[in-house]
Design a protein around this motif. Structure first.
Motif, PDB file in Angstrom:
ATOM      1  N   LEU A  62       0.928  -1.154   0.006  1.00  8.33           N
ATOM      2  CA  LEU A  62       0.168   0.142   0.081  1.00  8.33           C
ATOM      3  C   LEU A  62       1.075   1.311  -0.134  1.00  8.33           C
ATOM      4  CD1 LEU A  62      -2.791  -0.984   2.784  1.00  8.33           C
ATOM      5  CD2 LEU A  62      -3.084  -0.846   0.148  1.00  8.33           C
ATOM      6  N   LYS A  63       0.551   2.085  -0.865  1.00 10.81           N
ATOM      7  CA  LYS A  63       1.375   3.475  -1.047  1.00 10.81           C
ATOM      8  C   LYS A  63       0.719   4.545  -0.073  1.00 10.81           C
ATOM      9  CE  LYS A  63       3.550   6.580  -4.408  1.00 10.81           C
ATOM     10  NZ  LYS A  63       3.534   7.090  -5.702  1.00 10.81           N
ATOM     11  N   VAL A  64       1.187   4.626   1.022  1.00 10.17           N
ATOM     12  CA  VAL A  64       0.470   5.556   2.304  1.00 10.17           C
ATOM     13  C   VAL A  64       1.311   6.782   2.108  1.00 10.17           C
ATOM     14  CG1 VAL A  64      -0.545   3.477   3.443  1.00 10.17           C
ATOM     15  CG2 VAL A  64       1.701   4.651   4.171  1.00 10.17           C
ATOM     16  N   PHE A  65       0.323   7.606   2.660  1.00 10.86           N
ATOM     17  CA  PHE A  65       0.744   9.177   2.791  1.00 10.86           C
ATOM     18  C   PHE A  65       0.894   9.146   4.274  1.00 10.86           C
ATOM     19  CE2 PHE A  65       0.000  13.808   3.480  1.00 10.86           C
ATOM     20  CZ  PHE A  65       1.012  14.416   2.407  1.00 10.86           C
ATOM     21  N   TYR A  66       2.082  10.142   4.367  1.00  9.39           N
ATOM     22  CA  TYR A  66       2.095  10.550   5.931  1.00  9.39           C
ATOM     23  C   TYR A  66       2.874  11.978   5.876  1.00  9.39           C
ATOM     24  CZ  TYR A  66       7.443   9.516   5.634  1.00  9.39           C
ATOM     25  OH  TYR A  66       8.686   9.528   5.104  1.00  9.39           O
ATOM     26  N   THR A  67       2.762  12.823   6.980  1.00  8.79           N
ATOM     27  CA  THR A  67       2.880  14.189   7.126  1.00  8.79           C
ATOM     28  C   THR A  67       4.109  14.378   8.310  1.00  8.79           C
ATOM     29  OG1 THR A  67       0.712  14.980   6.320  1.00  8.79           O
ATOM     30  CG2 THR A  67       2.525  16.433   7.734  1.00  8.79           C
ATOM     31  N   GLU A  68       5.219  14.866   7.790  1.00  8.15           N
ATOM     32  CA  GLU A  68       6.313  15.206   8.842  1.00  8.15           C
ATOM     33  C   GLU A  68       6.612  16.792   8.914  1.00  8.15           C
ATOM     34  OE1 GLU A  68      10.978  13.818   9.436  1.00  8.15           O
ATOM     35  OE2 GLU A  68       9.505  12.394   8.399  1.00  8.15           O
ATOM     36  N   ALA A  69       6.662  17.094  10.124  1.00  9.24           N
ATOM     37  CA  ALA A  69       7.217  18.505  10.361  1.00  9.24           C
ATOM     38  C   ALA A  69       8.129  18.600  11.379  1.00  9.24           C
ATOM     39  CB  ALA A  69       5.854  19.325  10.702  1.00  9.24           C
ATOM     40  N   GLY A  70       8.739  19.793  11.682  1.00  3.59           N
ATOM     41  CA  GLY A  70       9.761  19.841  12.738  1.00  3.59           C
ATOM     42  C   GLY A  70      11.036  19.575  12.558  1.00  3.59           C
ATOM     43  N   ASN A  71      12.042  19.951  13.440  1.00  4.69           N
ATOM     44  CA  ASN A  71      13.538  19.405  13.209  1.00  4.69           C
ATOM     45  C   ASN A  71      13.577  17.844  13.259  1.00  4.69           C
ATOM     46  OD1 ASN A  71      16.308  19.004  13.764  1.00  4.69           O
ATOM     47  ND2 ASN A  71      16.313  21.413  14.271  1.00  4.69           N
ATOM     48  N   SER A  72      14.487  17.528  12.292  1.00  7.01           N
ATOM     49  CA  SER A  72      14.529  16.066  12.372  1.00  7.01           C
ATOM     50  C   SER A  72      15.215  15.527  13.571  1.00  7.01           C
ATOM     51  CB  SER A  72      15.325  15.652  11.038  1.00  7.01           C
ATOM     52  OG  SER A  72      16.551  16.275  10.750  1.00  7.01           O
ATOM     53  N   ASP A  73      16.347  16.449  14.122  1.00  4.70           N
ATOM     54  CA  ASP A  73      17.026  15.987  15.283  1.00  4.70           C
ATOM     55  C   ASP A  73      16.063  16.156  16.595  1.00  4.70           C
ATOM     56  OD1 ASP A  73      19.314  15.882  13.770  1.00  4.70           O
ATOM     57  OD2 ASP A  73      19.726  18.128  14.204  1.00  4.70           O
ATOM     58  N   ASN A  74      15.144  16.620  16.427  1.00  5.97           N
ATOM     59  CA  ASN A  74      13.940  16.602  17.805  1.00  5.97           C
ATOM     60  C   ASN A  74      13.519  15.224  18.160  1.00  5.97           C
ATOM     61  OD1 ASN A  74      14.567  19.282  18.286  1.00  5.97           O
ATOM     62  ND2 ASN A  74      12.679  20.065  17.319  1.00  5.97           N
ATOM     63  N   PRO A  75      13.337  15.030  19.249  1.00  2.00           N
ATOM     64  CA  PRO A  75      12.629  13.486  19.505  1.00  2.00           C
ATOM     65  C   PRO A  75      11.356  13.626  18.867  1.00  2.00           C
ATOM     66  CG  PRO A  75      12.362  15.071  21.389  1.00  2.00           C
ATOM     67  CD  PRO A  75      13.113  15.456  20.387  1.00  2.00           C
ATOM     68  N   VAL A  76      10.961  12.217  18.452  1.00  2.00           N
ATOM     69  CA  VAL A  76       9.738  12.177  17.597  1.00  2.00           C
ATOM     70  C   VAL A  76       8.362  12.125  18.361  1.00  2.00           C
ATOM     71  CG1 VAL A  76       8.536  10.338  15.681  1.00  2.00           C
ATOM     72  CG2 VAL A  76      11.048  10.924  15.748  1.00  2.00           C
TER      73      VAL A  76
END
Length: 254
Positions: free
Chosen positions: A8-22
């Motif tokens: 399945l080709k699913v979409f996701y959103t990502e925001a913020g500094n990649s070095d920050n905790p998830v």
């Protein structure tokens, strides 16, 4: 962004500094990442926020067969493995809470956050009134007689179901039936992480009594009630919601 998970080709959103905790957000039924845009904006000041559009919602395709909570939980496990996401915080809303409870109770290594925020959490099986039980019995009897007529059966189901059921596609209706018929109450004592329950006082989808029960059954849970808010407390009373989350997460600005 898109990622392929088990075909399945699913979409996701990502925001913020990649070095920050998830911080992983799990959305509710009928929603997608777009529903939580303002929440994502606020949280991304201190976290790398990730929110997948679950299969059947937003920009992600429907599953090819009816999924229950277990299948969605396995999808999320695979999503975290594929993307390398290791959340230190999970924020679930409604259906998203069901999925998180399923994974947390199984001690999934991919989902082992330090803190959890549940808002409008689903998973407690509602008690049916006598009239509701009678209506269900009549409906089941009626299904037996009209089963040879699938179009008529579909019409009957669409008229008798909830608003979510009526608005869903045939496949997602089958998913919804599987999901809402699983009582996750027995799993709640197995959720050992710190859990903040944020509940709208006037939640008509997941009543406040569910929040009190979850607080009682989970070993380390606390309940915060927001007045003049419903099932979408983060939209109804955003500033109050952010302040409560800020205090729990221990950050200067959420």
């Amino acid at each position: 962004m898109f990622v392929e998970i088990n075909g399945l080709k699913v979409f996701y959103t990502e925001a913020g500094n990649s070095d920050n905790p998830v911080l992983l957000i799990l959305h509710g039924w009928g929603c997608s990442g777009a529903t939580y845009a303002e929440l994502i904006k606020r949280l991304s000041a201190n976290y790398r926020v990730v929110i997948p559009d679950l299969p059947g919602f937003g920009q992600s395709p429907e599953p090819v067969e009816p999924w229950g909570v277990g299948e969605y939980a396995e999808f999320l496990r695979a999503f975290c493995l594929e993307t390398g996401v290791k959340p230190c915080v999970v924020l679930g809303h409604s259906l998203g809470c069901r999925i998180a409870i399923k994974l947390l109770a199984s001690s999934a290594l991919e989902i082992s956050p330090e803190k959890i925020i549940f808002t409008g959490a689903a998973g407690v099986m509602p008690r049916k009134t006598a009239s509701q039980q009678l209506k269900t019995a009549v409906f089941k009897i009626g299904k037996v007689f009209i089963k040879p007529f699938p179009k008529l059966l579909e019409k009957l189901q669409s008229r008798s179901g909830s608003a979510d059921y009526r608005a869903a596609s045939p496949m997602m209706r089958r998913c919804l039936v599987k999901i809402v018929n699983e009582d996750l109450t027995p799993l709640l004592p197995k959720v050992s992480q710190s859990v903040l329950l944020i509940w709208g006082e006037n939640d008509g989808s997941t009543p406040l009594s569910d929040g009190h029960l979850m607080e009682k059954l989970m070993p380390d849970a606390g309940l915060a009630v927001i007045k003049n808010a419903g099932h979408y407390a983060f939209l109804d009373q955003p500033e109050r919601f952010y302040k409560i989350a800020e205090l729990y997460l221990g950050v200067d600005d959420v």
